[in-house]
Design a protein around this motif. Structure first.
Motif, PDB file in Angstrom:
ATOM      1  N   LEU A 269      -5.690   9.734   3.775  1.00 37.02           N
ATOM      2  CA  LEU A 269      -4.836   8.942   3.900  1.00 37.02           C
ATOM      3  C   LEU A 269      -4.640   7.885   4.863  1.00 37.02           C
ATOM      4  CD1 LEU A 269      -4.254   9.563  -0.245  1.00 37.02           C
ATOM      5  CD2 LEU A 269      -6.394   7.959   0.583  1.00 37.02           C
ATOM      6  N   ASP A 270      -4.356   6.801   4.767  1.00 36.17           N
ATOM      7  CA  ASP A 270      -3.621   6.441   6.051  1.00 36.17           C
ATOM      8  C   ASP A 270      -2.060   5.582   5.284  1.00 36.17           C
ATOM      9  OD1 ASP A 270      -2.342   5.258   8.495  1.00 36.17           O
ATOM     10  OD2 ASP A 270      -3.450   3.062   7.539  1.00 36.17           O
ATOM     11  N   LEU A 271      -1.067   6.491   5.043  1.00 37.55           N
ATOM     12  CA  LEU A 271      -0.447   7.017   4.420  1.00 37.55           C
ATOM     13  C   LEU A 271       1.538   6.812   5.173  1.00 37.55           C
ATOM     14  CD1 LEU A 271       0.101  10.333   2.495  1.00 37.55           C
ATOM     15  CD2 LEU A 271      -0.138   8.105   1.362  1.00 37.55           C
ATOM     16  N   THR A 272       1.701   6.007   4.857  1.00 37.98           N
ATOM     17  CA  THR A 272       3.349   5.180   5.060  1.00 37.98           C
ATOM     18  C   THR A 272       4.257   5.399   4.301  1.00 37.98           C
ATOM     19  OG1 THR A 272       3.008   3.258   3.842  1.00 37.98           O
ATOM     20  CG2 THR A 272       1.914   3.279   6.216  1.00 37.98           C
ATOM     21  N   TYR A 273       5.720   5.529   4.997  1.00 41.98           N
ATOM     22  CA  TYR A 273       6.527   5.669   3.959  1.00 41.98           C
ATOM     23  C   TYR A 273       6.732   4.423   2.529  1.00 41.98           C
ATOM     24  CZ  TYR A 273      11.139   5.826   1.915  1.00 41.98           C
ATOM     25  OH  TYR A 273      12.578   6.165   1.237  1.00 41.98           O
ATOM     26  N   GLU A 274       6.379   3.868   2.808  1.00 48.31           N
ATOM     27  CA  GLU A 274       6.210   2.287   1.381  1.00 48.31           C
ATOM     28  C   GLU A 274       5.216   3.390   0.930  1.00 48.31           C
ATOM     29  OE1 GLU A 274       8.263   0.776   1.022  1.00 48.31           O
ATOM     30  OE2 GLU A 274       9.750   1.222   2.247  1.00 48.31           O
ATOM     31  N   SER A 275       4.277   3.602   0.629  1.00 47.42           N
ATOM     32  CA  SER A 275       3.103   3.731   0.239  1.00 47.42           C
ATOM     33  C   SER A 275       3.330   5.745  -0.579  1.00 47.42           C
ATOM     34  CB  SER A 275       2.088   3.862   0.611  1.00 47.42           C
ATOM     35  OG  SER A 275       2.109   4.759   1.614  1.00 47.42           O
ATOM     36  N   ILE A 276       3.903   6.527   0.460  1.00 45.38           N
ATOM     37  CA  ILE A 276       4.412   8.137  -0.157  1.00 45.38           C
ATOM     38  C   ILE A 276       5.913   6.973  -1.566  1.00 45.38           C
ATOM     39  CG2 ILE A 276       5.907   9.400  -0.235  1.00 45.38           C
ATOM     40  CD1 ILE A 276       4.700   9.773   3.140  1.00 45.38           C
ATOM     41  N   LYS A 277       6.718   6.270  -1.311  1.00 44.79           N
ATOM     42  CA  LYS A 277       7.235   6.032  -2.074  1.00 44.79           C
ATOM     43  C   LYS A 277       6.851   5.590  -3.859  1.00 44.79           C
ATOM     44  CE  LYS A 277      11.875   2.909  -3.480  1.00 44.79           C
ATOM     45  NZ  LYS A 277      12.873   2.388  -2.568  1.00 44.79           N
ATOM     46  N   ALA A 278       5.816   4.863  -3.726  1.00 45.80           N
ATOM     47  CA  ALA A 278       5.241   4.241  -4.608  1.00 45.80           C
ATOM     48  C   ALA A 278       4.254   5.284  -5.351  1.00 45.80           C
ATOM     49  CB  ALA A 278       4.563   3.156  -4.257  1.00 45.80           C
ATOM     50  N   ILE A 279       4.088   6.206  -4.770  1.00 44.95           N
ATOM     51  CA  ILE A 279       3.322   7.438  -5.356  1.00 44.95           C
ATOM     52  C   ILE A 279       4.351   8.303  -6.131  1.00 44.95           C
ATOM     53  CG2 ILE A 279       1.991   9.506  -4.594  1.00 44.95           C
ATOM     54  CD1 ILE A 279       0.428   8.300  -2.578  1.00 44.95           C
ATOM     55  N   TYR A 280       5.500   8.337  -5.756  1.00 45.20           N
ATOM     56  CA  TYR A 280       6.676   9.602  -5.773  1.00 45.20           C
ATOM     57  C   TYR A 280       6.882   8.640  -7.086  1.00 45.20           C
ATOM     58  CZ  TYR A 280       9.229  13.322  -6.315  1.00 45.20           C
ATOM     59  OH  TYR A 280      10.144  14.394  -6.584  1.00 45.20           O
ATOM     60  N   GLU A 281       7.140   7.531  -6.684  1.00 46.51           N
ATOM     61  CA  GLU A 281       8.169   6.547  -8.411  1.00 46.51           C
ATOM     62  C   GLU A 281       6.537   6.165  -9.471  1.00 46.51           C
ATOM     63  OE1 GLU A 281      10.857   3.014  -6.736  1.00 46.51           O
ATOM     64  OE2 GLU A 281       8.714   2.958  -6.119  1.00 46.51           O
ATOM     65  N   LYS A 282       5.493   6.357  -9.452  1.00 44.01           N
ATOM     66  CA  LYS A 282       4.334   7.102 -10.198  1.00 44.01           C
ATOM     67  C   LYS A 282       4.649   8.308 -11.038  1.00 44.01           C
ATOM     68  CE  LYS A 282       1.710   2.911  -8.417  1.00 44.01           C
ATOM     69  NZ  LYS A 282      -0.133   2.992  -7.893  1.00 44.01           N
ATOM     70  N   ARG A 283       4.877   9.053 -10.591  1.00 43.86           N
ATOM     71  CA  ARG A 283       5.260   9.825 -11.184  1.00 43.86           C
ATOM     72  C   ARG A 283       5.328  10.231 -12.354  1.00 43.86           C
ATOM     73  NH1 ARG A 283       8.502  15.535  -9.558  1.00 43.86           N
ATOM     74  NH2 ARG A 283       7.398  16.874 -10.690  1.00 43.86           N
ATOM     75  N   ASP A 284       4.959  11.246 -13.530  1.00 43.89           N
ATOM     76  CA  ASP A 284       5.400  11.275 -14.751  1.00 43.89           C
ATOM     77  C   ASP A 284       6.782  11.928 -14.783  1.00 43.89           C
ATOM     78  OD1 ASP A 284       2.997   9.465 -15.416  1.00 43.89           O
ATOM     79  OD2 ASP A 284       1.964  11.062 -16.119  1.00 43.89           O
TER      80      ASP A 284
END
Length: 169
Positions: free
Chosen positions: A51-66
């Motif tokens: 995946l082409d992970l950026t800081y913002e995409s990592i943050k978005a993934i983390y914020e979705k965490r249950d």
């Protein structure tokens, strides 16, 4: 460096985790970050590495965490100008040690462990917990020292908007 090593190097860089921890007001470990990336994307580690992970995409993934809402919320971080840990109290040893003028103590809102007080303070650099009612210092559940009433009062005065335990007499 292969793709998995590159993923680990980039996403788990201390600056990324530190920035994310500050912005979300939680304490995040490197292991937790990597596990979250794998579980939240429902991909194998090799696929996450592609995946082409950026800081913002990592943050978005983390914020979705249950489980995000159950993480310890940092209520306050206090930096002291000089150490309050008495001489003779053994500090944790790490591969790399950064010396500061003082220490940083962190108080969590929803700390999973109510020991030694509710709330209590953590000094992650020294691997210590501080009872905010009597000044006792702990490593795990063992008392290793006491900061003294004067130092405890100075620390407590810097903590704003948090109900602290009753002072021991």
């Amino acid at each position: 460096m292969n793709k998995i090593q590159q993923l680990i190097y980039v996403t788990l860089a201390p600056k990324v985790i530190e920035r994310l921890s500050q912005e979300l007001s939680v304490r995040i470990t490197t292991e937790e970050m990597l596990l979250t990336l794998v579980t939240q994307t429902a991909k194998e580690l090799q696929e996450v590495a592609e995946l082409d992970l950026t800081y913002e995409s990592i943050k978005a993934i983390y914020e979705k965490r249950d489980a995000f809402k159950s993480l310890s919320k940092v209520l306050a971080t206090i930096e002291l100008s000089e150490s309050i840990i008495p001489d003779g109290v053994e500090r944790a040893l790490y591969e790399q040690q950064v010396k500061h003028k003082g220490e940083v103590w962190v108080i969590h809102k929803n700390d999973a462990d109510p020991h030694p007080s509710i709330p209590h303070a953590h000094n992650y650099d020294a691997n210590l917990k501080l009872h905010l009612g009597n000044g006792d210092l702990y490593k795990k559940r063992n008392i290793v020292g006491n900061i003294g009433k004067k130092a405890l009062m100075a620390l407590r005065e810097k903590i704003v908007g948090i109900d602290l335990p009753t002072l021991a007499t």
